[in-house]
Design an enzyme around this catalytic site. Structure first.
Site, short mmCIF file in Angstrom:
data_model
loop_
_atom_site.label_atom_id
_atom_site.label_comp_id
_atom_site.label_asym_id
_atom_site.label_seq_id
_atom_site.Cartn_x
_atom_site.Cartn_y
_atom_site.Cartn_z
N CYS A 38 13.20 -3.47 -2.47
CA CYS A 38 12.50 -4.29 -3.47
C CYS A 38 11.76 -3.42 -4.48
O CYS A 38 11.79 -3.67 -5.67
CB CYS A 38 11.48 -5.20 -2.80
SG CYS A 38 12.21 -6.43 -1.71
N HIS A 39 11.07 -2.40 -3.95
CA HIS A 39 10.15 -1.65 -4.81
C HIS A 39 10.82 -0.48 -5.51
O HIS A 39 10.20 0.15 -6.38
CB HIS A 39 8.95 -1.14 -4.00
CG HIS A 39 8.14 -2.24 -3.38
ND1 HIS A 39 7.30 -3.03 -4.11
CD2 HIS A 39 8.04 -2.66 -2.11
CE1 HIS A 39 6.71 -3.91 -3.31
NE2 HIS A 39 7.15 -3.71 -2.08
N CYS B 136 -18.33 7.16 12.04
CA CYS B 136 -19.72 7.22 11.61
C CYS B 136 -20.54 6.18 12.37
O CYS B 136 -21.67 6.44 12.76
CB CYS B 136 -19.84 6.96 10.11
SG CYS B 136 -20.20 8.44 9.15
N CYS C 27 -27.80 8.85 4.88
CA CYS C 27 -27.23 10.19 4.83
C CYS C 27 -26.52 10.44 3.50
O CYS C 27 -26.78 11.42 2.82
CB CYS C 27 -26.22 10.39 5.96
SG CYS C 27 -26.97 10.40 7.59
N HIS C 28 -25.62 9.53 3.13
CA HIS C 28 -24.67 9.84 2.06
C HIS C 28 -25.24 9.67 0.65
O HIS C 28 -24.68 10.20 -0.30
CB HIS C 28 -23.40 9.03 2.24
CG HIS C 28 -22.71 9.33 3.53
ND1 HIS C 28 -22.05 10.52 3.77
CD2 HIS C 28 -22.61 8.62 4.68
CE1 HIS C 28 -21.57 10.51 4.99
NE2 HIS C 28 -21.89 9.38 5.58
N ARG D 46 -12.47 6.73 9.92
CA ARG D 46 -13.63 7.53 9.55
C ARG D 46 -14.90 6.69 9.60
O ARG D 46 -15.95 7.14 10.08
CB ARG D 46 -13.43 8.10 8.14
CG ARG D 46 -14.50 9.09 7.73
CD ARG D 46 -14.38 10.34 8.57
NE ARG D 46 -15.57 11.19 8.49
CZ ARG D 46 -16.65 11.01 9.24
NH1 ARG D 46 -16.71 10.03 10.11
NH2 ARG D 46 -17.67 11.83 9.13
N CYS E 256 11.68 -0.77 2.12
CA CYS E 256 10.66 -0.89 1.07
C CYS E 256 11.34 -0.66 -0.28
O CYS E 256 11.12 -1.38 -1.26
CB CYS E 256 9.57 0.15 1.26
SG CYS E 256 8.82 0.18 2.89
N CYS F 173 3.60 -6.94 4.15
CA CYS F 173 4.92 -6.88 3.52
C CYS F 173 5.98 -6.73 4.61
O CYS F 173 7.04 -7.34 4.56
CB CYS F 173 4.97 -5.70 2.57
SG CYS F 173 5.94 -5.98 1.10
#
Lengths: 260, 105
Positions: free
Chosen positions: A78-79, A221, A179-180, A217, A75, A113
């Protein structure tokens, strides 16, 4: 007929007023899940030497430097230095991918990538390596405000995410908003219901005993309301993330966060 | 190696210092089942020790109830400059270790 619609009018007005009021409260009183945690858990998140999410960040730092695939580049090849090149990047994801013609999330972008540029084996969603790289990249944005791109091409997808957020699903027939938006701060069993701002992903959840993605997550739910969850990487999950990120615009990135 | 150690870099002689040590480990209890109900074998760190200048100053036995990535904090009295060494012993006998220096004035 006329009498019926007249009778409905005040009801409709009341419903609209409630929806607007809920949105206003949220805008004025937005809170990260961090603010709803116990002081002990906040201390755990704040101290990099007691935050187990840092294990993944450190792994990611190592993977960032490691050449991979047929192309034999890392990675970093390039970065360069992630501290500079990746600063603020996670705060702007998901972003529109012209080749795909739809939004792509950070983990998907890293995987892309890896296969296209590094010519390496793709990293499976929720694999430790992909979580580590995502956590390392997102960590470079810690403390920066979430800054969703204004790209007009994202708008229809964001609207789909917003609609999904309001749509009741599963045998329990609950929408995210049930709920949220309408019951945040109250309890569901022993747990405080947060406002569902995805500020700290990937995050270390005590229940998981490991780092996990926002998609994990969201799927949790969905299983909780007894709906069939979308598959990892499904466009719907990315649309939902796109909406949630715009809803949390301006809040600080916390990666790697701790949550109960 | 994946450990996170917090030892103060400096301390005064006689001062009580807090040491915190965390190691990355799944701490698989042996009570869970995986795909198709096949039990996942137990794999935990069962022993942690901390030595200073070759002498053991703290040790703990760990059990399956301990969560993943065990985090231990304890205190000791700074008697002199030296190196703390930390060792975690796995069920299969493998050990991981880490070290941290302290300068006592």
């Amino acid at each position: 007929m006329a009498g019926r619609s007249l009778a409905l009018a005040p009801l409709l007005a009341a419903v609209l007023a409630t929806t607007v009021a809920v949105a206003d409260t949220l805008e004025a009183d937005r809170r990260s899940g961090y603010d709803l945690m116990s002081p002990e858990l906040r201390a755990m998140q704040d101290d990099d030497l007691s935050n187990p999410g840092m294990f993944w960040v450190l792994d990611g730092e190592r993977l960032w430097q490691e050449p991979a695939g047929a192309a034999g580049i890392a990675c970093a090849g390039c970065h360069g230095d992630a501290q500079e090149s990746m600063r603020g990047v996670a705060a702007r994801y998901p972003a529109f991918d012209p080749a795909l013609g739809r939004p792509q999330d950070l983990a998907g972008r890293i995987s892309q990538c890896r296969t296209e540029r590094q010519e390496a084996e793709p990293l499976a969603r929720e694999s430790d390596a992909l979580l580590a790289l995502s956590a390392f990249v997102a960590h470079q944005s810690r403390g920066l405000p979430i800054d969703p791109p204004g790209d007009p091409r994202l708008q229809p997808f964001r609207a789909k995410g917003a609609a999904l957020y309001q749509t009741p699903i599963g045998q329990l027939d609950l929408a995210c908003a049930s709920c949220h938006d309408r019951n945040w701060g109250r309890r569901l069993g022993g747990s405080t219901i947060p406002q569902a701002h995805p500020t700290g992903y990937p995050l270390y959840r005590l229940e998981w005993q490991a780092l996990g993605s926002l998609q994990r997550r969201l799927r949790n739910c969905m299983i909780g309301v007894r709906a069939t969850p979308f598959d990892f990487g499904a466009p719907e999950l990315i649309e939902l993330e796109l909406y949630l990120m715009s809803r949390a615009a301006g809040m600080a990135v916390e990666t790697p966060a701790i949550r109960p | 190696m994946r450990t996170l150690i917090n030892v103060p870099k400096t301390a005064k002689k006689g001062e009580i210092v807090e040491i915190r040590a965390m190691v990355a480990h799944p701490m698989e209890t042996g009570y869970r089942t995986g795909e198709n109900g096949v039990p996942i074998p137990r794999q935990i760190i069962h022993r942690f020790t901390c030595s200073f200048a070759g002498r053991e100053i703290f040790a703990a036995d760990l059990f399956p109830a301990m969560s993943a990535n065990p985090f231990l904090a304890f205190t000791t009295v700074a008697t002199g400059s030296g190196t703390f060494t930390f060792t975690w012993t796995d069920d299969d006998g493998t050990t991981q270790s880490a070290a941290a220096e302290i300068t006592v004035t």
